[in-house]
Design a protein around this motif. Structure first.
Motif, PDB file in Angstrom:
ATOM      1  N   TRP A 102       0.836  -1.203   0.000  1.00 52.93           N
ATOM      2  CA  TRP A 102       0.000   0.000   0.000  1.00 52.93           C
ATOM      3  C   TRP A 102       0.870   1.252   0.000  1.00 52.93           C
ATOM      4  CZ3 TRP A 102      -5.359  -0.836   0.249  1.00 52.93           C
ATOM      5  CH2 TRP A 102      -6.134   0.326   0.243  1.00 52.93           C
TER       6      TRP A 102
ATOM      7  N   LYS B 242      -1.353  -0.739  -8.847  1.00 53.92           N
ATOM      8  CA  LYS B 242      -2.660  -1.052  -8.242  1.00 53.92           C
ATOM      9  C   LYS B 242      -2.944  -2.547  -8.175  1.00 53.92           C
ATOM     10  CE  LYS B 242      -5.688   2.416  -7.216  1.00 53.92           C
ATOM     11  NZ  LYS B 242      -4.651   3.410  -7.031  1.00 53.92           N
TER      12      LYS B 242
ATOM     13  N   ILE C  73      -1.582  -4.452  -5.128  1.00 47.45           N
ATOM     14  CA  ILE C  73      -2.359  -4.259  -3.913  1.00 47.45           C
ATOM     15  C   ILE C  73      -3.601  -5.124  -3.958  1.00 47.45           C
ATOM     16  CG2 ILE C  73      -3.572  -2.525  -2.519  1.00 47.45           C
ATOM     17  CD1 ILE C  73      -1.605  -0.448  -3.787  1.00 47.45           C
TER      18      ILE C  73
END
Ligand code: HMH
Length: 220
Positions: free
Chosen positions: A66, A72, A75
């Motif tokens: 994070w 993206k 995560i």
């Protein structure tokens, strides 16, 4: 292609250790149907304790991704793994009650305590995301490669154990492990030589801990 995948290079370089972790006599005994159910029950109780320590480990990897990863999809994949742990703990409780294993009365064996301490070092010390992601990939992959072997080809895995083997051996879990490998590879390729060395050492340590964990399950 190994040139694209540092982790695949390490799997080949540490082949002997890797085979001992993923083709352990305990796993082979499940696959050939000779497994002693008391060994399986011992594994079940000990692994429940392990997963209790794996939860904070996975959340620490999630926290690092994070903060440090701009990607993206990293995560999302790690978040998926973290979210699945709630189900996993329920699975252990349900499985334990089926086998008459009392999860409250279990004392961890030395190999388990040592593996749990290794996991704790990732949450207490400030360990690099690359190193943590490598450990995470390796831990999941040993289970995937071990249990998928028990449901592949000409196996004689006892029916009672098929659910356990499918839990980690199914192809979705295999895909998830491949995603974790891609995350680890991408991080390693961008890392400094020191971090790369540390990640390789952690990979080897995971294999050794996994071998000891299986040894503990199969011995009386
Ligand atoms: C010891 N290694 C051990 N237990 C597990 N549950 C996994 C890996 C996979 O999550």
């Amino acid at each position: 292609d190994n040139e694209q995948s540092p982790t695949a290079t390490w799997q080949a370089k540490h082949r002997e250790l890797y085979e001992r972790a993923t083709r352990h006599p305990f796993i082979l005994s499940i696959r050939d149907g000779t497994v002693d159910f008391s060994s399986f029950k011992r594994w079940l109780g000990q692994d429940y304790i392990f997963v209790g320590e794996f939860v904070p480990f996975v959340f620490s990897v999630l926290l690092k991704s994070w903060k440090e990863s701009e990607i993206k999809s990293d995560i999302e994949i790690i978040f998926g793994g973290a979210a699945a742990l709630s189900d996993e703990l329920s699975w252990f409780k349900n499985e334990a009650s089926k086998w008459g294993v009392d999860l409250c009365g279990i004392t961890p064996f030395t190999a388990n305590t040592e593996y749990c301490r290794f996991l704790q070092s990732f949450t207490t010390l400030d360990i690099n995301y690359t190193v943590a992601a490598t450990a995470f990939w390796a831990i999941e992959t040993v289970y995937q490669e071990s249990f998928s072997f028990c449901i592949e080809g000409d196996h004689k895995t006892p029916t009672e154990l098929l659910g356990t083997c499918q839990r980690w051996g199914n192809s979705d879990f295999g895909q998830y492990c491949k995603s974790l490998q891609q995350i680890a590879d991408r991080c390693i390729k961008k890392a400094t030589a020191d971090v790369v060395r540390e990640a390789e050492e952690v990979f080897v340590s995971v294999l050794k801990h996994e071998i000891e964990f299986w040894n503990m399950s199969s011995s009386e």
